[in-house]
Scaffold this active site. Structure first.
Site, PDB file in Angstrom:
ATOM      1  N   HIS A  14       0.679  -1.112   0.090  1.00 40.13           N
ATOM      2  CA  HIS A  14       0.058   0.038  -0.315  1.00 40.13           C
ATOM      3  C   HIS A  14       0.844   1.249   0.028  1.00 40.13           C
ATOM      4  O   HIS A  14       0.459   2.304  -0.476  1.00 40.13           O
ATOM      5  CB  HIS A  14      -1.041  -0.103   1.176  1.00 40.13           C
ATOM      6  CG  HIS A  14      -2.011  -0.845   1.124  1.00 40.13           C
ATOM      7  ND1 HIS A  14      -2.714  -1.271  -0.080  1.00 40.13           N
ATOM      8  CD2 HIS A  14      -2.398  -1.951   2.035  1.00 40.13           C
ATOM      9  CE1 HIS A  14      -3.585  -1.965  -0.087  1.00 40.13           C
ATOM     10  NE2 HIS A  14      -3.522  -2.567   1.083  1.00 40.13           N
ATOM     11  N   GLU A  52       5.510 -14.321 -23.353  1.00 39.34           N
ATOM     12  CA  GLU A  52       6.165 -14.019 -22.092  1.00 39.34           C
ATOM     13  C   GLU A  52       6.765 -15.495 -21.511  1.00 39.34           C
ATOM     14  O   GLU A  52       7.458 -15.638 -20.315  1.00 39.34           O
ATOM     15  CB  GLU A  52       5.319 -13.721 -20.761  1.00 39.34           C
ATOM     16  CG  GLU A  52       4.072 -14.266 -20.836  1.00 39.34           C
ATOM     17  CD  GLU A  52       2.842 -13.665 -19.774  1.00 39.34           C
ATOM     18  OE1 GLU A  52       3.364 -12.769 -18.891  1.00 39.34           O
ATOM     19  OE2 GLU A  52       1.843 -13.895 -19.739  1.00 39.34           O
ATOM     20  N   ASP A  69       7.606 -11.181 -17.179  1.00 39.18           N
ATOM     21  CA  ASP A  69       7.791 -12.881 -17.064  1.00 39.18           C
ATOM     22  C   ASP A  69       8.805 -13.411 -17.948  1.00 39.18           C
ATOM     23  O   ASP A  69       9.519 -14.495 -17.618  1.00 39.18           O
ATOM     24  CB  ASP A  69       6.231 -13.241 -17.315  1.00 39.18           C
ATOM     25  CG  ASP A  69       5.518 -13.559 -16.130  1.00 39.18           C
ATOM     26  OD1 ASP A  69       5.859 -14.126 -15.017  1.00 39.18           O
ATOM     27  OD2 ASP A  69       4.095 -13.277 -16.178  1.00 39.18           O
ATOM     28  N   CYS A  94       4.606  -4.784 -23.017  1.00 35.00           N
ATOM     29  CA  CYS A  94       3.838  -4.229 -21.983  1.00 35.00           C
ATOM     30  C   CYS A  94       4.373  -4.508 -20.605  1.00 35.00           C
ATOM     31  O   CYS A  94       3.865  -4.445 -19.436  1.00 35.00           O
ATOM     32  CB  CYS A  94       2.462  -4.702 -22.115  1.00 35.00           C
ATOM     33  SG  CYS A  94       2.208  -6.575 -21.964  1.00 35.00           S
TER      34      CYS A  94
HETATM   35  C1  PEP Z   1       4.694  -9.377 -17.974  1.00 34.69           C
HETATM   36  O1  PEP Z   1       4.857 -10.505 -17.490  1.00 34.69           O
HETATM   37  O2  PEP Z   1       5.364  -8.690 -18.454  1.00 34.69           O
HETATM   38  C2  PEP Z   1       3.406  -8.751 -17.823  1.00 34.69           C
HETATM   39  C3  PEP Z   1       3.325  -7.593 -18.245  1.00 34.69           C
HETATM   40  O3  PEP Z   1       2.517  -9.241 -17.109  1.00 34.69           O
HETATM   41  P1  PEP Z   1       2.418  -9.194 -15.582  1.00 34.69           P
HETATM   42  O4  PEP Z   1       3.443  -8.638 -14.975  1.00 34.69           O
HETATM   43  O5  PEP Z   1       0.884  -8.975 -15.139  1.00 34.69           O
HETATM   44  O6  PEP Z   1       2.431 -10.943 -15.249  1.00 34.69           O
HETATM   45 MG    MG Z   2       3.283 -11.710 -16.977  1.00 37.35          MG
END
Ligand code: PEP
Ligand code: MG
Length: 577
Positions: free
Chosen positions: A190, A432, A456, A503
């Site tokens: 938090h 990923e 990931d 992402c």
């Molecule tokens: C990632 O694995 O890069 C991703 C964007 O997904 P998360 O962080 O939600 O696993």
């Molecule tokens: Mg991920």
């Protein structure tokens, strides 16, 4: 003489701050424990204390709403839910009926509940357990007629502590807080969430060393790198002040043009979009100039509740979020739970290696119903939206085809039911898992786009558990092994005419921008606050330079070497980060 110390923790909210510290210690009160006879009056004390705690929490909620742009007041909604939780209440009441005083009965129930949450190996649930304890203490204080502790700050300071409860963080006068620094906690704690909402830098997880720092020590806090310097020299303070001034100027300049497109110096338009996890993020993303959404994490809909969301609830929630992005692309990721992200009411099997277990798209094997319902809800909510549905954790080609089939079947069912549905939907997968990057030439045949999840992808390529701070130093997406897989993914996709986004956190890294541009990335998706800064960096680069940087980076040996290549170019180009 005071001794200089440099500590490295987890960067939890960006920004720089300097100042002396004030430590907040949340000392737990001793809970009285005695037998009672008058059950009724004890239950009355319990009910009154709960009502008083609810009043406090409503006031906190209003305070967060009025003090921040991004509404993180939801944290306190979760607190309200704990106070109304039937199982928690009846557990406490059973104890009272069995002859325990209200304080010890309530705290026994709270402890039982918190321990259940703590047993789940995910930092998000550790934060929830802390919520339960925070609320628990608040109710007990009311029962005992004690003041709710509020630290009064009389001058601007850096607030430190073992970990800060949401009530600590909210009760403080934010005009007097320069930064938050804690020994415990992770990036989803938090302290991290609220610091970001208040626009304050934060570093968490600094360990025991923080707890031995002198009471009024002076500190430099770098919320971007997670480095904290205690008792710095005068020279260090001067250099830091220059950096702070430059960073403030850069941020203001970036915010002023956040809504302008991100064009490279040679005129190439780069799509900069946001990662969101709910409606507040969606608003924040829009305000920061994001040109759409590159990753909508839908897990929030399934957490903090006792049963699965219904189709109608989902349609309503998605429709609300889509409304912020009219005419802009929205990439929605289907539920990515399992592994480290458990949902208590789903009764996950215990696994020895959860990250290698039943997570993401693997949910199809056993809970296809959940997946189908989500797809149906998205298709219904996506009418008139530039909707792109993306599936996490794809490792093999068969998964792509299985998902495609479900997508087509659910669309056909909506047609049969005579319901309106999103007619033009792109279908993509997250890259990923290393096998997906290696097989990208073949997987590209079954999709419209890829989005690379470097969080990931780094974890699986380098075999570093992303939640284990002991091996965190190895987990760098700048590692040429990860860059190699990014390069391969983009090349394979482009050969088949597919677009590629990224992402993971890497897209919001200032030093990663020229590498990713040089490798040909089409879309950058990052946390909303990073959008203005990254757009600004793109505007200072040209594609030819980026291609050269990217090729050099691919041939480097270590992540540090890769960063050095970019830093050197930034120095030549006059780009400061
Ligand atoms: C990632 O694995 O890069 C991703 C964007 O997904 P998360 O962080 O939600 O696993
Ligand atoms: Mg991920």
């Amino acid at each position: 003489m005071r001794i200089r110390k440099q500590l490295t923790g987890i960067p939890a909210a960006p920004g720089l701050a300097k100042g002396s510290i004030v430590t907040i210690s949340n000392q737990n009160i001793t809970i009285p424990d005695y037998p009672i006879e008058d059950t009724e009056s004890e239950i009355f004390r319990f009910v009154s204390a709960r009502a008083a705690a609810k009043d406090d929490i409503s006031a906190f909620k209003e305070k967060v709403k009025s003090e921040t742009d991004s509404n993180e007041a939801e944290i306190f909604e979760a607190h309200m839910m704990f106070l109304d939780d039937d199982s928690l209440i009846s557990l406490a009441e059973q104890e009272i009926v069995a002859g325990k005083n209200a304080e010890s009965a309530w705290m026994k129930a709270v402890d039982f509940f918190a321990k259940q949450l703590e047993a789940i190996p995910d930092p998000m649930f550790a934060s929830r357990a802390m919520d339960v304890r925070d609320v628990g203490q608040r109710v007990v204080r009311h029962m005992m007629g004690l003041n709710q502790e509020v630290t009064k700050l009389t001058r601007p300071v850096i607030v430190t502590g073992r970990d800060l409860t949401p009530s600590d963080t909210v009760s403080l006068d934010k005009r007097m807080v320069l930064a938050f620094v804690t020994a415990e906690g992770g990036p989803t704690s938090h302290t991290a969430i609220l610091a970001k909402a208040f626009g304050l830098p934060a570093v968490v997880g600094l360990g025991e060393a923080l707890m031995t720092v002198e009471e009024d020590a002076y500190m430099l806090v770098d919320g971007n790198s997670g480095v904290v310097v205690v008792n710095p020299s005068d020279d260090e303070i001067a250099v830091f002040s220059d950096r702070q001034r430059a960073a403030n100027e850069a941020l203001h300049a970036a915010l002023a043009v956040a809504f302008e497109p991100a064009l490279t110096k040679d005129g190439m338009a780069v799509e900069v979009v946001a990662n969101i996890g709910g409606n507040d993020d969606a608003i924040f993303a829009h305000e920061n100039g994001a040109e759409g959404v590159g990753l909508f994490r839908t897990e929030f809909l399934y957490l903090d509740r006792n049963s699965l969301p219904t189709e109608e609830e989902q349609v309503k929630a998605y429709t609300q979020i889509f409304s912020h992005f009219k005419g802009q692309p929205v990439v929605v990721r289907t539920l990515d739970i399992g592994g480290d992200k458990e949902i208590p009411y789903m009764n996950f099997p215990k696994e020895l290696n959860p990250f290698l277990g039943w997570r993401g798209v693997r949910m199809l094997d056993g809970r296809e119903d959940i997946f189908r319902e989500q797809i149906r809800s998205l298709l219904r909510a996506g009418v008139g939206v530039d909707l792109r549905i993306m599936v996490p954790m794809i490792a093999v080609d068969e998964e792509v085809h299985a998902v495609r089939k479900i997508l087509n079947e659910e669309r056909d069912k909506l047609i049969n039911d005579g319901l309106p549905y999103a007619e033009k939907v792109q279908f993509g997968i997250m890259v990923e898992v290393p096998s997906a990057a290696i097989m990208a030439d073949r997987l590209a045949n079954g999709v419209d786009f890829f989005s690379i999840g470097t969080n990931d992808l780094t974890q699986y390529t380098l075999a570093v558990d992303r939640t284990n701070s002991q091996v965190a130093h190895l987990a760098s997406a700048f590692n040429p092994a990860v860059l190699y897989l990014i390069d391969r993914t983009i090349k394979c996709a482009h050969e088949k005419g597919r677009w590629v986004g990224l992402c993971g956190e890497f897209a919001g890294e200032p030093l990663a921008v020229p590498i990713l541009l040089g490798l040909g990335l089409d879309e950058f998706s990052m946390s909303p606050a990073r959008v203005p800064v990254i757009k600004q960096i793109i505007r200072k680069l040209d594609m030819q330079t980026c291609k050269v940087i990217a090729q050099k980076a691919l041939l480097a040996v270590t992540p540090e070497e890769v960063k050095e290549i970019v830093r050197k170019s930034y120095l030549e180009l006059g780009i400061s980060v």
